[in-house]
Design a protein around this motif. Sequence first.
Motif, short mmCIF file in Angstrom:
data_model
loop_
_atom_site.label_atom_id
_atom_site.label_comp_id
_atom_site.label_asym_id
_atom_site.label_seq_id
_atom_site.Cartn_x
_atom_site.Cartn_y
_atom_site.Cartn_z
N GLU A 28 0.93 -1.26 0.02
CA GLU A 28 -0.02 0.08 0.05
C GLU A 28 0.85 1.22 0.15
O GLU A 28 0.62 2.28 -0.71
CB GLU A 28 -0.97 0.01 1.25
CG GLU A 28 -2.46 -0.60 0.90
CD GLU A 28 -3.25 -0.17 2.10
OE1 GLU A 28 -3.36 0.44 2.82
OE2 GLU A 28 -4.02 -1.37 2.33
N GLY A 29 1.91 1.21 0.81
CA GLY A 29 2.83 2.39 0.71
C GLY A 29 3.47 2.48 -0.37
O GLY A 29 3.53 3.77 -0.84
N VAL A 30 3.91 1.43 -0.77
CA VAL A 30 4.90 1.75 -2.29
C VAL A 30 3.85 2.16 -3.25
O VAL A 30 4.23 3.20 -4.09
CB VAL A 30 5.38 0.31 -2.69
CG1 VAL A 30 5.83 0.24 -4.28
CG2 VAL A 30 6.33 -0.18 -1.75
N GLU A 31 2.74 1.61 -3.47
CA GLU A 31 1.59 2.25 -4.25
C GLU A 31 1.34 3.63 -4.31
O GLU A 31 1.53 4.39 -5.13
CB GLU A 31 0.53 1.31 -4.34
CG GLU A 31 0.30 0.52 -5.61
CD GLU A 31 -0.97 -0.09 -5.66
OE1 GLU A 31 -2.04 0.11 -6.21
OE2 GLU A 31 -1.47 -1.16 -5.03
N ALA A 32 1.19 3.92 -3.04
CA ALA A 32 0.96 5.48 -2.64
C ALA A 32 1.98 6.25 -3.15
O ALA A 32 1.75 7.40 -3.72
CB ALA A 32 0.75 5.68 -1.03
N TRP A 33 3.40 5.93 -2.89
CA TRP A 33 4.40 6.78 -3.41
C TRP A 33 4.68 6.86 -4.89
O TRP A 33 4.80 7.79 -5.42
CB TRP A 33 5.82 6.14 -2.97
CG TRP A 33 5.89 6.06 -1.34
CD1 TRP A 33 5.43 6.64 -0.29
CD2 TRP A 33 6.60 4.66 -0.51
NE1 TRP A 33 5.90 6.03 0.86
CE2 TRP A 33 6.68 5.12 0.64
CE3 TRP A 33 7.44 3.66 -1.06
CZ2 TRP A 33 7.04 4.14 1.58
CZ3 TRP A 33 8.08 2.91 -0.22
CH2 TRP A 33 7.92 3.25 1.32
N LEU A 34 4.17 5.79 -5.47
CA LEU A 34 4.30 5.86 -7.09
C LEU A 34 3.12 6.62 -7.52
O LEU A 34 3.29 7.38 -8.56
CB LEU A 34 4.64 4.45 -7.54
CG LEU A 34 5.66 3.75 -7.10
CD1 LEU A 34 5.57 2.19 -7.69
CD2 LEU A 34 6.91 4.22 -7.58
N ARG A 35 1.96 6.42 -6.93
CA ARG A 35 0.85 7.26 -7.49
C ARG A 35 1.04 8.97 -7.06
O ARG A 35 0.87 9.55 -7.91
CB ARG A 35 -0.49 6.79 -6.81
CG ARG A 35 -1.01 5.50 -7.53
CD ARG A 35 -2.40 5.05 -6.48
NE ARG A 35 -2.89 3.97 -6.95
CZ ARG A 35 -3.89 4.08 -7.90
NH1 ARG A 35 -4.49 5.08 -8.27
NH2 ARG A 35 -4.44 2.79 -8.47
N ALA A 36 1.63 9.15 -5.96
CA ALA A 36 1.89 10.26 -5.61
C ALA A 36 3.17 11.04 -6.64
O ALA A 36 3.05 12.13 -7.07
CB ALA A 36 2.44 10.62 -4.38
N ALA A 37 4.13 10.03 -7.06
CA ALA A 37 5.09 10.73 -8.03
C ALA A 37 4.23 10.89 -9.41
O ALA A 37 4.44 11.85 -9.98
CB ALA A 37 6.18 9.58 -8.25
N VAL A 38 3.47 10.23 -9.86
CA VAL A 38 2.58 10.27 -11.18
C VAL A 38 1.99 11.63 -10.84
O VAL A 38 1.79 12.34 -11.79
CB VAL A 38 1.94 9.25 -11.45
CG1 VAL A 38 0.92 9.43 -12.65
CG2 VAL A 38 2.69 7.68 -11.97
N ASP A 39 1.19 11.67 -9.73
CA ASP A 39 0.06 12.56 -9.62
C ASP A 39 0.63 14.10 -9.23
O ASP A 39 0.13 15.07 -9.77
CB ASP A 39 -0.86 12.11 -8.61
CG ASP A 39 -1.75 11.06 -9.09
OD1 ASP A 39 -1.81 10.71 -10.20
OD2 ASP A 39 -2.58 10.51 -8.18
N THR A 40 1.79 14.38 -8.49
CA THR A 40 2.13 15.62 -8.21
C THR A 40 3.56 15.98 -8.45
O THR A 40 3.75 17.04 -8.37
CB THR A 40 2.12 15.41 -6.63
OG1 THR A 40 3.12 14.48 -6.09
CG2 THR A 40 0.78 15.13 -5.89
N SER A 41 4.35 15.26 -9.01
CA SER A 41 5.70 15.68 -9.53
C SER A 41 5.61 16.46 -10.72
O SER A 41 6.60 17.44 -10.98
CB SER A 41 6.55 14.45 -9.72
OG SER A 41 6.20 13.65 -10.92
N GLY A 42 4.60 16.13 -11.65
CA GLY A 42 4.72 17.21 -12.81
C GLY A 42 5.58 16.54 -13.88
O GLY A 42 5.61 17.08 -14.78
N CYS A 43 6.16 15.39 -13.56
CA CYS A 43 6.98 14.73 -14.46
C CYS A 43 6.36 13.90 -15.50
O CYS A 43 5.42 13.30 -15.42
CB CYS A 43 7.98 14.01 -13.81
SG CYS A 43 9.22 14.88 -12.65
#
Length: 103
Positions: A28-43
Amino acid sequence: MRVTHATVVDGDVCTVRMAGDVDMSEVEGVEAWLRAAVDTSGCGTVVVDLSDTRFLDSMGIAGLVRAQDHARAHGVLLRCVNVQPWVLRVFQVAGVADHLDIA
């Protein structure tokens, strides 16, 4: 061993380096980190660095596949790098090696 991560943004690339065991208790934590990277990094690219991943079970694989699907749905490339040979073999046996972008 609990999984940890570090996230670094460099231009259009966000790298999430994970260390530890990616299993059912950590997915769950890993998925949350990766989703946050997709959703909030702008990359446009999220790189998942697996060089320090010591263990990956079926739940960890499923989490990576879900993160991959989430990234694709948002027009972001999610790429796994520094995949240890044993992890690559697990991806192949699970039938997800072709689904994941592995460098």
